[in-house]
Write an enzyme that holds these catalytic residues in place. Structure first.
Site, PDB file in Angstrom:
ATOM      1  N   HIS A 264      15.961  11.849   2.414  1.00 16.84           N
ATOM      2  CA  HIS A 264      15.686  13.168   2.956  1.00 16.84           C
ATOM      3  C   HIS A 264      16.320  13.445   4.414  1.00 16.84           C
ATOM      4  O   HIS A 264      16.465  12.511   5.125  1.00 16.84           O
ATOM      5  CB  HIS A 264      14.139  13.193   3.075  1.00 16.84           C
ATOM      6  CG  HIS A 264      13.733  14.743   3.711  1.00 16.84           C
ATOM      7  ND1 HIS A 264      13.520  15.742   2.793  1.00 16.84           N
ATOM      8  CD2 HIS A 264      13.420  15.174   4.909  1.00 16.84           C
ATOM      9  CE1 HIS A 264      13.181  16.798   3.580  1.00 16.84           C
ATOM     10  NE2 HIS A 264      13.019  16.400   4.707  1.00 16.84           N
ATOM     11  N   SER A 265      17.119  14.564   4.573  1.00 17.28           N
ATOM     12  CA  SER A 265      17.718  14.911   5.828  1.00 17.28           C
ATOM     13  C   SER A 265      18.836  13.942   6.071  1.00 17.28           C
ATOM     14  O   SER A 265      19.378  13.675   5.283  1.00 17.28           O
ATOM     15  CB  SER A 265      16.591  14.999   6.749  1.00 17.28           C
ATOM     16  OG  SER A 265      17.307  15.898   8.151  1.00 17.28           O
ATOM     17  N   MET A 266      18.780  13.097   7.330  1.00 16.75           N
ATOM     18  CA  MET A 266      19.630  12.150   7.559  1.00 16.75           C
ATOM     19  C   MET A 266      19.740  11.068   6.545  1.00 16.75           C
ATOM     20  O   MET A 266      20.903  10.506   6.062  1.00 16.75           O
ATOM     21  CB  MET A 266      19.124  11.467   8.642  1.00 16.75           C
ATOM     22  CG  MET A 266      20.100  10.227   9.233  1.00 16.75           C
ATOM     23  SD  MET A 266      19.496   9.148  10.385  1.00 16.75           S
ATOM     24  CE  MET A 266      19.998   7.617  10.118  1.00 16.75           C
TER      25      MET A 266
ATOM     26  N   SER B 231      17.876  15.632  -0.028  1.00 14.62           N
ATOM     27  CA  SER B 231      17.080  16.625   0.384  1.00 14.62           C
ATOM     28  C   SER B 231      17.246  17.100   1.653  1.00 14.62           C
ATOM     29  O   SER B 231      17.359  16.279   2.641  1.00 14.62           O
ATOM     30  CB  SER B 231      15.725  15.822  -0.093  1.00 14.62           C
ATOM     31  OG  SER B 231      14.651  16.676   0.459  1.00 14.62           O
TER      32      SER B 231
END
Length: 264
Positions: free
Chosen positions: A82-84, A110
């Site tokens: 998720h994200s990074m 994500s």
């Protein structure tokens, strides 16, 4: 507490967002069921590895994660971030292929701007390692997910900012390192976005993940802002199970349950 399923058909490695840790994925193993061995990974400087220095350079970070994983299980594996964490999952997928000669069965990205779009962004901010604490707080407030009372807590900031600085720098400096060798993955990639997430507002931020594989690409949206991984957990887990089940025809998987709250 993280459920481990020794007889699982698939191992799913999960990578957290900037400043986050493996606790983001608490309860995922129970929700996905016994056919998935869900293995959340902490980065150095985060979670159970918080005593170690956080890495701000990609080669050192990926090497640390390869050491953490060790020998890959014989069964297939997949990656989700998720994200990074999506960028970390992508870099890790290439590194695992180089070290072990095996690709993930599936990769989930994500709430993350695709590497190709990052390359095209000439205004990327690369000052995170030495910017002022006030600038860091402003960015954290923009992203949401961190309570205001913590952002006003000097002791919390002293503890959290070193790892956050390293994480933000990694995000800013990721420029398709592995893809520069013109070698894409071949596994399916699913990109997830939130309808109220600024990252997902521009369609290409997510759809450009298709350039990271020669395999299938799918884009799926959920309600919520940037941290829908927390607020829409059961729905996200359900979509991940939907993606993985057709890839494992011999897995006797019950429909995923909403992830329970698990102490520990």
């Amino acid at each position: 507490m993280y459920a481990r399923h020794a007889g699982a058909a698939l191992t799913l490695y999960c990578l957290p967002y900037a400043g986050g840790n493996a606790s983001t994925y608490r309860g995922w193993g129970e929700a996905l069921g016994p056919w998935v061995d869900c293995v959340p990974l902490d980065l150095p400087g985060h979670g159970r590895l918080r005593a170690k220095p956080a890495h701000s350079a990609w080669p050192a970070l990926i090497e640390a994660l390869l050491d953490e994983i060790g020998t890959l299980p014989a069964r297939p594996f997949a990656l989700f971030g998720h994200s990074m964490g999506a960028l970390v999952a992508l870099e890790l997928a290439h590194a695992l292929r180089e070290r072990h000669g095996r690709e993930p069965l599936w990769l989930g990205a994500s709430a993350c701007v695709a590497p190709r779009e990052r390359e095209l962004d000439t205004g990327r901010e690369t000052h995170w390692l030495d910017c002022s604490p006030a600038e860091m707080v402003t960015e954290l407030r923009r992203l949401g997910g961190t309570p205001d009372e913590l952002l006003a807590d000097a002791e919390f900031l002293d503890l959290a900012l070193p790892a956050l600085r390293a994480d933000f720098h990694l995000c800013a400096s990721q420029v398709r390192r592995a893809r520069a060798r013109s070698i894409c993955l071949s596994c399916p990639i699913w990109a997830f976005g939130g309808v109220d997430d600024p990252v997902s507002e521009r369609n290409d931020n997510l759809s450009a993940w298709c350039h990271e594989t020669t395999g299938e690409f799918h884009r799926r949206m959920l309600e919520g802002g940037h941290f829908f991984v927390e607020t829409m957990r059961a729905q996200l887990i359900s979509k991940i199970a939907t993606a993985l089940q057709p890839l494992m025809p011999h897995a006797c998987a019950a429909p995923p349950r909403g992830a329970p709250v698990v102490a520990g």
